[in-house]
Scaffold this motif. Structure first.
Motif, PDB file in Angstrom:
ATOM      1  N   UNK A  89      -7.813   7.480  -4.106  1.00 11.69           N
ATOM      2  CA  UNK A  89      -7.709   6.257  -3.308  1.00 11.69           C
ATOM      3  C   UNK A  89      -8.881   6.158  -2.337  1.00 11.69           C
ATOM      4  N   UNK A  90      -9.213   7.273  -1.711  1.00 11.35           N
ATOM      5  CA  UNK A  90     -10.344   7.287  -0.775  1.00 11.35           C
ATOM      6  C   UNK A  90     -11.642   6.957  -1.513  1.00 11.35           C
ATOM      7  N   UNK A  91     -11.793   7.493  -2.725  1.00 13.62           N
ATOM      8  CA  UNK A  91     -12.975   7.194  -3.541  1.00 13.62           C
ATOM      9  C   UNK A  91     -13.047   5.704  -3.876  1.00 13.62           C
ATOM     10  N   UNK A  92     -11.885   5.049  -4.001  1.00 18.22           N
ATOM     11  CA  UNK A  92     -11.816   3.617  -4.313  1.00 18.22           C
ATOM     12  C   UNK A  92     -11.911   2.746  -3.060  1.00 18.22           C
ATOM     13  N   UNK A  93     -12.071   3.385  -1.882  1.00 17.91           N
ATOM     14  CA  UNK A  93     -12.221   2.638  -0.646  1.00 17.91           C
ATOM     15  C   UNK A  93     -10.916   2.246   0.028  1.00 17.91           C
ATOM     16  N   UNK A  94      -9.810   2.860  -0.380  1.00 21.18           N
ATOM     17  CA  UNK A  94      -8.517   2.573   0.248  1.00 21.18           C
ATOM     18  C   UNK A  94      -8.240   3.663   1.284  1.00 21.18           C
ATOM     19  N   UNK A  95      -8.220   3.303   2.561  1.00 20.67           N
ATOM     20  CA  UNK A  95      -7.935   4.301   3.597  1.00 20.67           C
ATOM     21  C   UNK A  95      -6.530   4.878   3.420  1.00 20.67           C
TER      22      UNK A  95
END
Length: 160
Positions: A89-95
């Motif tokens: 998720x972090x890699x996809x830009x979702x905090x």
């Protein structure tokens, strides 16, 4: 999508709370109670907040686009599947944050899913008869499913 009921969470002493420790009977009983109530899963609640599921970890996408899971201090379990998905998720830009998945947060959630090795990724459609989030698979479900699928595929590559 799955339907859920909420049940009181089992409580353990401080060093054990928030860990996988092998005392499965409360989880098995919660699963049976969910099936008896014609629900797919039981979500375990403590002090007005969801902390765990009967066999998977709840993950919520808040209205502001931030993903949340229950904090281990509150009883949330830090599962391997959740760790893989958080990283993705972090890699996809979702905090991502940990905290209390309380009723107000659930009420404004875009979507809520369960993640775990036995269930994969499942969208929660309703809790105790109340609809949760949108009525179709959203970004959290799609990205989490993709991340888990890729992680499993990569893991199998190691053994080939």
């Amino acid at each position: 999508p799955v339907t859920a009921i909420s049940l009181p969470a089992p409580r353990w002493n401080r060093p054990v709370q928030g860990t996988k420790h092998g005392a499965w009977s409360p989880y098995l009983e919660a699963r049976e109670r969910a099936l008896t109530a014609s629900a797919d899963v039981a979500l375990l609640v403590d002090d007005g907040a969801i902390i765990d599921g009967d066999r998977a970890t709840p993950l919520l996408l808040d209205g502001d686009g931030t993903a949340w899971a229950a904090d281990s201090e509150a009883g949330g379990i830090d599962s391997v599947t959740l760790k893989v998905i958080i990283w993705g998720l972090k890699e996809e830009g979702i905090p991502f944050n940990r905290g209390r998945l309380h009723e107000e947060m659930i009420g404004r959630a875009r979507e809520m899913v369960l993640v775990g090795t036995g269930i994969g990724v499942a969208r929660i459609a309703e809790i105790d008869g109340q609809m949760v989030g949108m009525s179709e698979e959203g970004v959290l479900f799609k990205i989490s499913s993709k991340i888990l699928s890729e992680a499993l595929e990569d893991s199998w590559e190691v053994f080939r």
